[in-house]
Design an enzyme around this catalytic site. Structure first.
Site, PDB file in Angstrom:
ATOM      1  N   ASP B   9     -69.012 -18.216  19.910  1.00 52.27           N
ATOM      2  CA  ASP B   9     -67.728 -17.523  19.507  1.00 52.27           C
ATOM      3  C   ASP B   9     -66.517 -18.114  19.319  1.00 52.27           C
ATOM      4  OD1 ASP B   9     -65.944 -15.372  20.343  1.00 52.27           O
ATOM      5  OD2 ASP B   9     -65.017 -16.760  21.571  1.00 52.27           O
ATOM      6  N   SER B 114     -68.492 -13.533  15.627  1.00 50.88           N
ATOM      7  CA  SER B 114     -67.150 -13.362  16.221  1.00 50.88           C
ATOM      8  C   SER B 114     -66.660 -11.903  15.934  1.00 50.88           C
ATOM      9  CB  SER B 114     -66.074 -13.963  15.374  1.00 50.88           C
ATOM     10  OG  SER B 114     -64.724 -13.789  15.465  1.00 50.88           O
ATOM     11  N   ASN B 115     -65.934 -11.322  16.884  1.00 50.06           N
ATOM     12  CA  ASN B 115     -65.076 -10.022  16.570  1.00 50.06           C
ATOM     13  C   ASN B 115     -64.446 -10.115  15.417  1.00 50.06           C
ATOM     14  OD1 ASN B 115     -66.009  -8.343  18.750  1.00 50.06           O
ATOM     15  ND2 ASN B 115     -64.458  -8.979  20.185  1.00 50.06           N
TER      16      ASN B 115
END
Lengths: 212, 212
Positions: B9, B114-115
């Site tokens: 992340d 990742s977002n």
């Protein structure tokens, strides 16, 4: 023009969750407000996260898990009796003062559409004495609000698309708007509108304003 | 046994978002901590809610919308220059101190999942000088974490299922665990484990412990 049916969110819209906060305070004096806020926030987070993970569990379970997490975060010891006492509040919530007369005055069909699982939602409605044409839980879909299939469930159950949807949770109101309902956001606390790409059709200070 | 690839992340795991809070404080003295906490909370809420609504917008948009909401809630006036300044921090976040040497020491393949949308994620990675085999954004799927298809995207991009997933966001770690990854939760702040039906395989105090 009134819609053919009104569909209401339950927690925070028809039912005041204040008594849960009061019981938190009586269990842990000085910590009630902080605990009940964290508990509510985690309860909602878990509904969204579990829905996205495709790992649905009933709302009663989510609510217990959120309470356990919140007590651990705040370093509050939680006994089984306290857990059961707090969960018991969920089946005995008070209605907001204007709810019973507003629903009596409304001559359309009326239903609840709630994240609440039947094990806690049905006793709550029964205990409150509210008369409704349907009490609809997301439980049969195994996904929580604001997924569009939840709002679609109300259409299927009520056999009409001409629905006015009423919620005090802005994100729920906007989820219903995104699905296609006419939406009334009950903004008792004068909060800002959530930025989710939609606006409510009407913003009301209390439930009785849907009669105006 | 090391997995074939490590997937990390970005925000809060490799990159420290502290500088965002510091800039909030410099814009609105005395309000920085409260604003940055609300902003982060709303940013995540909006990713979950929009995913469930099937109304994806890029993370950079979600982040701007969450900032606007948070400033309105706290009654802070937000100028365009302040918005741009705060968003600019997102492409210049500092790495946690142990990140560069940990990733250099790891002889597996390494990727970010990742977002973050490419418009803010790619400049961030470039500015930080981090060397990776892949930078994977949820943007091509139009849904955010913790949906299982997000974790599956890493499998498709890296062409292996033998992945160790590393996140400081417990719900993200548990979403990856639910999907089937081996999961390392970086718990720098000694937080409780989220109650989402899964446990991380390992809980670490910092990224360097993945080398142990």
């Amino acid at each position: 023009m009134r819609p053919e049916a009104f569909v209401f969110d339950a927690y925070g819209t028809l039912y005041d969750v204040h008594s849960v906060a009061a019981r938190c305070e009586s269990c842990w004096p000085g910590k009630g407000a902080q605990l009940s806020q964290l508990w509510r926030a985690k309860q909602l987070e878990y509904t969204w996260q579990r829905s996205l993970m495709q790992r649905y569990v009933p709302f009663s379970t989510v609510t217990r898990e959120a309470l356990a997490y919140s007590c651990e975060t705040l370093k509050l010891e939680l006994s089984v009796a306290q857990m059961e006492g707090l969960m018991g509040e969920y089946t005995n919530l008070a209605l907001y003062p204007e709810v019973t007369r507003t629903l009596q005055a409304l001559k359309t069909r009326k239903a609840i559409l709630s994240n609440g699982s039947p094990d806690i939602l049905l006793p709550l409605v029964q205990n409150s004495g509210l008369k409704l044409d349907a009490v609809i839980s997301v439980d049969e879909l195994k996904i929580f609000k604001p997924a569009p299939q939840v709002y679609e469930l109300a259409v299927k159950k009520l056999q009409t698309k001409d629905i006015g949807f009423v919620s005090s949770n802005c994100w729920d109101a906007l989820g219903a708007k995104s699905y296609g309902f006419d939406v009334y956001w009950i903004n008792r606390g004068n909060a800002p509108i959530d930025r989710l790409g939609f606006k409510p059709d009407r913003i009301l200070k209390g439930l009785d304003e849907i009669l105006l």
